[in-house]
Design a protein around this motif. Structure first.
Motif, PDB file in Angstrom:
ATOM      1  N   ASN B 238      55.495  29.151  40.990  1.00 60.71           N
ATOM      2  CA  ASN B 238      55.348  28.461  42.269  1.00 60.71           C
ATOM      3  C   ASN B 238      54.639  29.379  43.275  1.00 60.71           C
ATOM      4  OD1 ASN B 238      55.809  27.293  44.796  1.00 60.71           O
ATOM      5  ND2 ASN B 238      57.728  26.350  44.096  1.00 60.71           N
ATOM      6  N   VAL B 239      53.426  28.946  43.694  1.00 61.43           N
ATOM      7  CA  VAL B 239      52.705  29.704  44.717  1.00 61.43           C
ATOM      8  C   VAL B 239      52.586  28.847  45.966  1.00 61.43           C
ATOM      9  CG1 VAL B 239      50.587  30.951  45.273  1.00 61.43           C
ATOM     10  CG2 VAL B 239      51.367  30.832  42.901  1.00 61.43           C
ATOM     11  N   ASP B 240      53.259  29.231  47.013  1.00 56.06           N
ATOM     12  CA  ASP B 240      53.211  28.488  48.283  1.00 56.06           C
ATOM     13  C   ASP B 240      53.483  26.997  48.093  1.00 56.06           C
ATOM     14  OD1 ASP B 240      52.819  30.623  49.905  1.00 56.06           O
ATOM     15  OD2 ASP B 240      50.628  30.501  49.836  1.00 56.06           O
ATOM     16  N   GLY B 241      54.512  26.663  47.337  1.00 54.30           N
ATOM     17  CA  GLY B 241      54.870  25.263  47.160  1.00 54.30           C
ATOM     18  C   GLY B 241      53.951  24.511  46.219  1.00 54.30           C
ATOM     19  N   SER B 242      53.134  25.236  45.499  1.00 59.62           N
ATOM     20  CA  SER B 242      52.246  24.583  44.548  1.00 59.62           C
ATOM     21  C   SER B 242      52.534  25.155  43.162  1.00 59.62           C
ATOM     22  CB  SER B 242      50.800  24.875  44.967  1.00 59.62           C
ATOM     23  OG  SER B 242      49.918  24.440  43.976  1.00 59.62           O
ATOM     24  N   LEU B 243      52.761  24.243  42.187  1.00 60.48           N
ATOM     25  CA  LEU B 243      53.089  24.709  40.832  1.00 60.48           C
ATOM     26  C   LEU B 243      51.801  24.934  40.054  1.00 60.48           C
ATOM     27  CD1 LEU B 243      56.062  22.371  39.827  1.00 60.48           C
ATOM     28  CD2 LEU B 243      56.163  24.752  40.541  1.00 60.48           C
ATOM     29  N   VAL B 244      51.679  26.101  39.502  1.00 65.12           N
ATOM     30  CA  VAL B 244      50.509  26.394  38.675  1.00 65.12           C
ATOM     31  C   VAL B 244      50.957  27.063  37.393  1.00 65.12           C
ATOM     32  CG1 VAL B 244      48.808  26.616  40.540  1.00 65.12           C
ATOM     33  CG2 VAL B 244      50.187  28.595  39.875  1.00 65.12           C
ATOM     34  N   ARG B 245      50.060  27.025  36.391  1.00 67.53           N
ATOM     35  CA  ARG B 245      50.344  27.762  35.166  1.00 67.53           C
ATOM     36  C   ARG B 245      50.104  29.250  35.452  1.00 67.53           C
ATOM     37  NH1 ARG B 245      52.831  24.118  32.574  1.00 67.53           N
ATOM     38  NH2 ARG B 245      51.720  22.264  31.921  1.00 67.53           N
ATOM     39  N   PRO B 246      50.934  30.111  34.962  1.00 67.83           N
ATOM     40  CA  PRO B 246      50.781  31.546  35.264  1.00 67.83           C
ATOM     41  C   PRO B 246      49.474  32.137  34.739  1.00 67.83           C
ATOM     42  CG  PRO B 246      52.757  31.127  33.979  1.00 67.83           C
ATOM     43  CD  PRO B 246      52.147  29.810  34.231  1.00 67.83           C
ATOM     44  N   HIS B 247      48.857  31.483  33.723  1.00 64.46           N
ATOM     45  CA  HIS B 247      47.577  32.024  33.250  1.00 64.46           C
ATOM     46  C   HIS B 247      46.418  31.495  34.082  1.00 64.46           C
ATOM     47  CE1 HIS B 247      47.222  28.123  31.380  1.00 64.46           C
ATOM     48  NE2 HIS B 247      48.359  28.338  30.764  1.00 64.46           N
ATOM     49  N   TRP B 287      54.802  34.817  39.053  1.00 65.57           N
ATOM     50  CA  TRP B 287      54.409  35.630  37.906  1.00 65.57           C
ATOM     51  C   TRP B 287      53.113  35.113  37.316  1.00 65.57           C
ATOM     52  CZ3 TRP B 287      54.715  34.116  32.616  1.00 65.57           C
ATOM     53  CH2 TRP B 287      55.355  32.872  32.396  1.00 65.57           C
ATOM     54  N   ALA B 288      52.387  36.012  36.697  1.00 63.21           N
ATOM     55  CA  ALA B 288      51.083  35.675  36.159  1.00 63.21           C
ATOM     56  C   ALA B 288      50.952  36.210  34.753  1.00 63.21           C
ATOM     57  CB  ALA B 288      49.984  36.275  37.033  1.00 63.21           C
ATOM     58  N   GLN B 289      50.153  35.469  33.943  1.00 62.02           N
ATOM     59  CA  GLN B 289      49.833  35.948  32.608  1.00 62.02           C
ATOM     60  C   GLN B 289      48.372  36.372  32.636  1.00 62.02           C
ATOM     61  OE1 GLN B 289      50.918  32.228  30.721  1.00 62.02           O
ATOM     62  NE2 GLN B 289      52.020  33.338  29.134  1.00 62.02           N
ATOM     63  N   VAL B 290      48.105  37.591  32.290  1.00 59.18           N
ATOM     64  CA  VAL B 290      46.703  38.016  32.236  1.00 59.18           C
ATOM     65  C   VAL B 290      46.451  38.661  30.882  1.00 59.18           C
ATOM     66  CG1 VAL B 290      46.476  38.365  34.723  1.00 59.18           C
ATOM     67  CG2 VAL B 290      47.235  40.266  33.281  1.00 59.18           C
ATOM     68  N   PRO B 291      45.200  38.583  30.397  1.00 57.82           N
ATOM     69  CA  PRO B 291      44.881  39.259  29.145  1.00 57.82           C
ATOM     70  C   PRO B 291      45.030  40.762  29.323  1.00 57.82           C
ATOM     71  CG  PRO B 291      43.146  37.727  29.772  1.00 57.82           C
ATOM     72  CD  PRO B 291      44.049  37.852  30.940  1.00 57.82           C
ATOM     73  N   ARG B 292      45.270  41.407  28.210  1.00 55.42           N
ATOM     74  CA  ARG B 292      45.529  42.836  28.219  1.00 55.42           C
ATOM     75  C   ARG B 292      44.385  43.646  28.854  1.00 55.42           C
ATOM     76  NH1 ARG B 292      48.383  46.043  23.839  1.00 55.42           N
ATOM     77  NH2 ARG B 292      47.824  48.168  24.375  1.00 55.42           N
ATOM     78  N   ASP B 293      43.132  43.280  28.509  1.00 61.92           N
ATOM     79  CA  ASP B 293      42.007  44.068  29.018  1.00 61.92           C
ATOM     80  C   ASP B 293      41.871  43.958  30.530  1.00 61.92           C
ATOM     81  OD1 ASP B 293      41.396  41.440  28.568  1.00 61.92           O
ATOM     82  OD2 ASP B 293      39.250  41.793  28.262  1.00 61.92           O
ATOM     83  N   VAL B 294      42.220  42.761  31.068  1.00 64.04           N
ATOM     84  CA  VAL B 294      42.168  42.592  32.524  1.00 64.04           C
ATOM     85  C   VAL B 294      43.192  43.518  33.186  1.00 64.04           C
ATOM     86  CG1 VAL B 294      42.574  40.983  34.417  1.00 64.04           C
ATOM     87  CG2 VAL B 294      41.307  40.237  32.393  1.00 64.04           C
TER      88      VAL B 294
END
Lengths: 319, 338
Positions: B238-247, B287-294
């Protein structure tokens, strides 16, 4: 110095030793109490019956067994058991199925009612049957007019025995039915089996051990029932006497050997029943163990895959 | 065989298991009924099988109304959650059961059972008893038993629920291959979204006795109809009341337009993917999902201040989690009316 160390060691060791000794003593105490209890209450009285029966050798024993009144009592007892067992078994399974599987108003009442024979004294059961089926009651009178005598005859004795034996099969089968649940039956339905075939092929095999235990308990009780049968039979020697009432009759007639003989026969019948139960139990345990080879002509050979299955894959209860 | 469910309602006492549920399952598809426990998915499956009767509504198999047809005559195969093996029969006899009930000739039974046992790879256990099998073997035996009668519809209730993770994954792909070969219309119940995504052509998401959304795994993931579906079929934050996928969160080290400031609380390496747990200035967590290299390029570390920007439009979060509107943006659809 040495003396001090030894005494210290001794004081250190003593509590350990004494607790071990106390525990051993306690264990022995419990054992002897239990043994004494069983000896005084079970072994001694039963042994005395044997001793007394054979006091004058085997001759009086055989003579007592040859008496017509004994013969009649023996066969009547067997007959009553042979009618009671199938009736209570079939009705018991049906009743258990109704209690466990069906939803109907008053189910709890039925469930409670089944235990009535356990709660009531057999004498009261006999008396109540007397009241309903006696010649002076409407039902008994009507049956009499149809030529059926219930009280002081075999029908009444069978009724009384069924009454006292009614709960055994039901009480043994109900928990088994609850445990197996309805999954297997539903699986059979989805595979195309009618409710009737499902009962014979799935439900009955699943509850067969419960039924067997119920039958064994029923048999023991049917052979040994005294109170209810004594009331409704009228205890007519050579006619409505069972083994149990025969024991009493012989005893009151001061024919102690006769009484002991009938007692021993009853005891032997009970022993056979108990042995049967033990055999069933051990057979069941053996069957439950892992089996690598099966009976000839079974699935493996039919499929041509007779090689024993590789092990290690099986983890019973792994779910 | 196609399945049509029309306005089905089912109550158990006061509990409403299904409320006016309608659904079309096309012939030959592998469909998952996905939902939390108590959502009515198992009840729906049992109603299709004929093991329960609906209080209202109808069930059709192709153009045959089977609402009052008993399970014996529906031409279905059913695999139970705990497999319901016939414990007193050998594996062989379990699988042969449906055929012997149909009084098929002995030679046919032997051939067919042999084939099926080979298919599910338990032919060497033919004369064992179910108690001597492992969970996975028991499961495959139950499948072979259901397939023996050549059902037109195969129904599976939580088929992999009682298995350990590794066996579950194996059986999952095995079931998919089996379906691709046999093309029997298959419906299975699961509460595991990953399982549903992995195996099925179509997912039916259920909650509170109703169907929330029907679609392909991709559809549901990218275009969820509402907040419930969104959070059930995949991870959300949840970012500022907006649901997003962490990736769908882009992490930068410099301030940027539409990016929110946050401090890294924890960086968790999970192989290819890295989970970054963040704390906002107001104390809320993202929380966020990021690729390892990023993660490595940005040298993400605990205590670092970063700027987080959603790369896709999110869904407005409501407190009750009920019907929601969607923010207009890439890939957004209007919330579908039920």
């Amino acid at each position: 110095m040495t003396a001090a160390t030894t005494s210290a060691a001794a004081t250190g060791a003593r509590p350990v030793e004494s607790t071990a000794r106390r525990r051993r003593a306690a264990r022995l105490g419990v054992r002897s109490i239990v043994l004494l209890y069983l000896l005084l209450l079970l072994v001694l009285p039963v042994a005395m019956v044997f001793v007394r029966a054979f006091e004058g050798g085997i001759e009086p024993f055989l003579k007592a067994m040859a008496r017509p009144s004994f013969q009649s009592a023996f066969w009547l007892t067997i007959q009553i058991a042979c009618i009671t067992i199938p009736v209570t078994t079939v009705m018991g399974v049906i009743t258990a199925l109704a209690i466990v599987r069906r939803r109907f108003p008053g189910r709890w009442l039925l469930n409670a009612l089944v235990d009535l024979p356990f709660a009531l004294s057999p004498v009261v059961i006999g008396l109540s049957l007397f009241l309903v089926y006696g010649v002076n009651s409407p039902l008994g009178g009507w049956l009499q007019s149809m030529g059926i005598t219930v009280i002081f005859a075999m029908p009444g004795m069978v009724l009384a025995t069924i009454f006292v034996c009614l709960p055994f099969v039901i009480r043994e089968v109900i928990p088994v039915l609850r445990e197996i649940g309805t999954d297997q039956e539903e699986a059979a339905y989805t595979l195309g089996a009618s409710p009737w075939r499902t009962f014979w092929r799935v439900t009955l095999p699943a509850i067969r051990w419960g039924i067997m235990y119920g039958v064994i308990l029923t048999t023991a009780r049917a052979l040994g029932e005294y109170g209810a049968v004594a009331i409704v039979s009228g205890k007519l020697s050579g006619k409505t006497e069972t083994l149990t009432t025969h024991v009493e009759e012989r005893y009151l007639a001061f024919d102690l050997v006769g009484a002991y003989t009938a007692s021993i026969v009853l005891g032997l019948l009970a022993l056979v029943v108990l042995l049967g139960m033990q055999l069933l139990q051990s057979g069941r345990l053996r069957r439950r163990g892992p089996r690598t080879s099966d009976t000839p002509g079974s699935a493996g050979s039919r499929l041509g895959t007779t090689s024993p299955a590789p092990d290690g894959a099986a983890t019973p209860g792994g779910t | 065989m196609a399945i049509r469910i029309e306005g089905v309602t089912k109550r158990f006492g006061d509990f409403v298991a299904l409320l006016d549920v309608s659904l079309d399952i096309p012939d030959g598809e592998l469909t998952a009924l996905l939902g939390p426990s108590g959502s009515g998915k198992s009840t729906l499956l049992r109603i299709i099988a004929g093991l329960e009767t609906p209080d209202a509504g109808r069930i059709w198999l192709d153009d045959r109304d089977v609402t009052r047809v008993p399970p014996q005559q529906r031409g279905i195969g059913f695999v139970f959650q705990h497999y319901a093996p016939f414990k007193h029969m050998t594996v062989y006899d379990n699988v042969a059961f449906g055929l012997t009930i149909r009084k098929r000739p002995g030679s046919e039974v032997r051939t067919r059972v042999g084939e099926l046992l080979r298919l599910v790879q338990i032919e060497q256990f033919a004369n064992r008893y179910p108690a001597q099998l492992s969970g996975g073997q028991r499961q495959r035996m139950a499948l072979a038993r259901a397939l023996a009668v050549e059902p037109k519809v195969l129904l599976l209730d939580e088929p992999f629920g009682a298995l350990d993770a590794r066996v579950r994954k194996e059986l999952r792909s095995w079931l998919r291959r089996l379906h691709d070969e046999t093309r029997v219309t298959t419906v299975f119940v699961t509460h595991d979204q990953e399982e549903a995504m992995d195996v099925s052509d179509t997912i039916v998401v259920m909650d509170h006795a109703r169907i929330e959304q029907v679609g392909s795994p991709r559809d549901l993931y990218d275009r969820p109809a509402n907040q419930f579906v969104m959070s059930f079929v995949g991870p959300v934050t949840n970012v500022d009341g907006s649901l997003v996928r962490p990736h769908d969160l882009d992490i930068q080290t410099e301030p940027a337009e539409a990016a929110v400031e946050a401090m890294i609380d924890r960086v968790v390496f999970l192989g290819f993917e890295v989970r970054v747990e963040l704390v906002r200035r107001d104390g809320s967590h993202v929380w966020a999902q990021v690729p390892r290299d990023v993660a490595e390029r940005l040298e993400l570390a605990r205590g670092q201040i970063v700027y987080v920007r959603p790369t896709r439009a999110g869904m407005t979060a409501t407190a009750d989690g009920g019907v929601t509107g969607l923010e207009v943006g890439q890939g957004a659809v209007s919330a579908s009316a039920r």
